[in-house]
Design a protein around this motif. Sequence first.
Motif, PDB file in Angstrom:
ATOM      1  N   CYS A 119       0.820  -1.216   0.000  1.00 41.09           N
ATOM      2  CA  CYS A 119       0.000   0.000   0.000  1.00 41.09           C
ATOM      3  C   CYS A 119       0.858   1.272   0.000  1.00 41.09           C
ATOM      4  O   CYS A 119       0.307   2.385  -0.058  1.00 41.09           O
ATOM      5  CB  CYS A 119      -0.949   0.006   1.201  1.00 41.09           C
ATOM      6  SG  CYS A 119      -0.109   0.029   2.803  1.00 41.09           S
ATOM      7  N   ALA A 120       2.187   1.127   0.027  1.00 38.73           N
ATOM      8  CA  ALA A 120       3.071   2.293   0.208  1.00 38.73           C
ATOM      9  C   ALA A 120       2.786   3.453  -0.758  1.00 38.73           C
ATOM     10  O   ALA A 120       2.766   4.610  -0.324  1.00 38.73           O
ATOM     11  CB  ALA A 120       4.538   1.867   0.135  1.00 38.73           C
ATOM     12  N   PRO A 121       2.551   3.210  -2.054  1.00 41.92           N
ATOM     13  CA  PRO A 121       2.322   4.359  -2.943  1.00 41.92           C
ATOM     14  C   PRO A 121       1.090   5.191  -2.563  1.00 41.92           C
ATOM     15  O   PRO A 121       1.004   6.374  -2.898  1.00 41.92           O
ATOM     16  CB  PRO A 121       2.119   3.699  -4.318  1.00 41.92           C
ATOM     17  CG  PRO A 121       2.776   2.353  -4.205  1.00 41.92           C
ATOM     18  CD  PRO A 121       2.613   1.938  -2.777  1.00 41.92           C
ATOM     19  N   ALA A 122       0.135   4.569  -1.845  1.00 40.03           N
ATOM     20  CA  ALA A 122      -1.071   5.304  -1.427  1.00 40.03           C
ATOM     21  C   ALA A 122      -1.000   5.739   0.031  1.00 40.03           C
ATOM     22  O   ALA A 122      -1.869   6.473   0.520  1.00 40.03           O
ATOM     23  CB  ALA A 122      -2.304   4.404  -1.626  1.00 40.03           C
TER      24      ALA A 122
ATOM     25  N   GLY B 246      -5.805   9.975  -5.427  1.00 43.70           N
ATOM     26  CA  GLY B 246      -5.182   9.383  -6.605  1.00 43.70           C
ATOM     27  C   GLY B 246      -3.799   9.899  -6.940  1.00 43.70           C
ATOM     28  O   GLY B 246      -3.297   9.633  -8.031  1.00 43.70           O
ATOM     29  N   ALA B 247      -3.142  10.603  -6.027  1.00 43.78           N
ATOM     30  CA  ALA B 247      -1.843  11.204  -6.352  1.00 43.78           C
ATOM     31  C   ALA B 247      -0.726  10.155  -6.415  1.00 43.78           C
ATOM     32  O   ALA B 247       0.295  10.376  -7.062  1.00 43.78           O
ATOM     33  CB  ALA B 247      -1.492  12.292  -5.333  1.00 43.78           C
ATOM     34  N   GLY B 248      -0.911   9.014  -5.748  1.00 43.47           N
ATOM     35  CA  GLY B 248       0.117   7.978  -5.751  1.00 43.47           C
ATOM     36  C   GLY B 248       1.458   8.485  -5.257  1.00 43.47           C
ATOM     37  O   GLY B 248       2.505   8.037  -5.731  1.00 43.47           O
ATOM     38  N   ASP B 249       1.436   9.422  -4.338  1.00 45.07           N
ATOM     39  CA  ASP B 249       2.678  10.067  -3.908  1.00 45.07           C
ATOM     40  C   ASP B 249       3.249   9.490  -2.613  1.00 45.07           C
ATOM     41  O   ASP B 249       4.159  10.040  -2.027  1.00 45.07           O
ATOM     42  CB  ASP B 249       2.448  11.581  -3.737  1.00 45.07           C
ATOM     43  CG  ASP B 249       1.307  11.872  -2.766  1.00 45.07           C
ATOM     44  OD1 ASP B 249       0.635  10.900  -2.327  1.00 45.07           O
ATOM     45  OD2 ASP B 249       1.067  13.043  -2.441  1.00 45.07           O
ATOM     46  N   GLY B 250       2.713   8.334  -2.208  1.00 44.46           N
ATOM     47  CA  GLY B 250       3.151   7.758  -0.944  1.00 44.46           C
ATOM     48  C   GLY B 250       4.471   7.017  -1.055  1.00 44.46           C
ATOM     49  O   GLY B 250       4.949   6.779  -2.155  1.00 44.46           O
ATOM     50  N   PRO B 251       5.071   6.645   0.057  1.00 45.28           N
ATOM     51  CA  PRO B 251       4.566   6.954   1.381  1.00 45.28           C
ATOM     52  C   PRO B 251       4.884   8.388   1.796  1.00 45.28           C
ATOM     53  O   PRO B 251       6.005   8.857   1.618  1.00 45.28           O
ATOM     54  CB  PRO B 251       5.314   5.969   2.293  1.00 45.28           C
ATOM     55  CG  PRO B 251       6.571   5.632   1.564  1.00 45.28           C
ATOM     56  CD  PRO B 251       6.283   5.775   0.110  1.00 45.28           C
TER      57      PRO B 251
END
Length: 377
Positions: A109-112, A145-150
Amino acid sequence: MSRPADLPLHQHLIDRIHRHGPLPFSAVMETALYDTEHGFFGSGQGSAGRRRGDFITSPEVGPLFGAVLGRALDSWWDELGRPDPFVVVDAGAGVGTLAVSVLAATPRCAPALHYVLVERSPALRERHGDHLPLAPPASSLGVPGAGDGPVVVSLAEMPATSFTGVVVANELLDNVPVDLLVRTGDAWGEMRVGMDEAEEAMVGHVVPASDPARVAADRFAPGAPDGATIPWQHRAGEWVRDALDRIDAGRLVVIDYGVDRTTELADRPMGEWLRTYRGHDRAGDPLADLGTADITVEVCIDQLAAAGQPVSVRYQHEFLGAHGIDVLVAEGQRIWQERAHLGDLTAIRGRSRVAEAEALLDRSGLGGFRVVEWTRV
Ligand SMILES: C[S@@+](CC[C@H](N)C(=O)[O-])C[C@H]1O[C@@H](n2cnc3c(N)ncnc32)[C@H](O)[C@@H]1O
């Protein structure tokens, strides 16, 4: 319960007793733990590697606990339909050890992931930036929806608006101040903190319980024997209600030591369930040397359930088993076998998972903690 007025917090509380009369125990516990200058957590004395007798908190045992939590977060993220942002609030984050190991485990889930450490102690919060790449508070809830995680954020309080995600509180609620109610004949009293006759030391004074306190005591400890004392954990209940209010969709996970029913504590001496720790040992009288010891109370799950019915109550060993601790330990053993000849950090970390799992699953210690979960859909 006694102590001469030679510590700053004692003087401060004695002044308040002289102004207002005997104080609720929760007011004393609040000051002793959270005064920002002299409180045990507030001033940053109580922090990482917190020990209770023979064991430390699960995240401080090593990175395995965070790695299992990472797997749990992935499963909850899947259940929610993989939202982005996926907000994870680590409530009562201490110095941030759990955050470090969750992020090191690189969950799917890191990208979110928007990982929000919430810690009320300014001194402990200050240490988050030492080992975590912090983003500004404004990015805690992210952009859809930015997918800027973590993205990692450190806050003093829960985010003000609601979110989709998970709130995890490891060993937070046992440090939330309680009031103490005492059965006196067929009535209830409240143990307040006042001065002894010589006006030198703080001692417990029993006064008639307020109506809400009496109603709570009759509800949670009906039939308690004369002289029994129970904690009234209304602030922990409010914390649960508040956390649930922040979650639009997702889960609240509370991990702590506790009992199913308050009546179980009514049958035990207060000193067993209201404990103090200093320097890894039991510290004795909760009114002595205020601010220099951890004050902790076993959590009564029935009082939390009054704030919202949990979907699951299980032991930590069951929770970690359900989220694949065995898989991670087997992986660690394989890594050790493959790399033992190198003796590098990866090899040693692999091997240490066996010892960490033993501590985390020990049913007479951390494995016997309770994991209470609520969901919001
Ligand atoms: C025993 S420590 C646990 C730290 C960490 N979760 C761990 O397991 O190692 C409890 C922490 O919760 C913090 N705390 C207590 N009440 C809080 C609240 N309402 N909001 C945020 N932090 C709180 C305390 O300052 C302390 O750092």
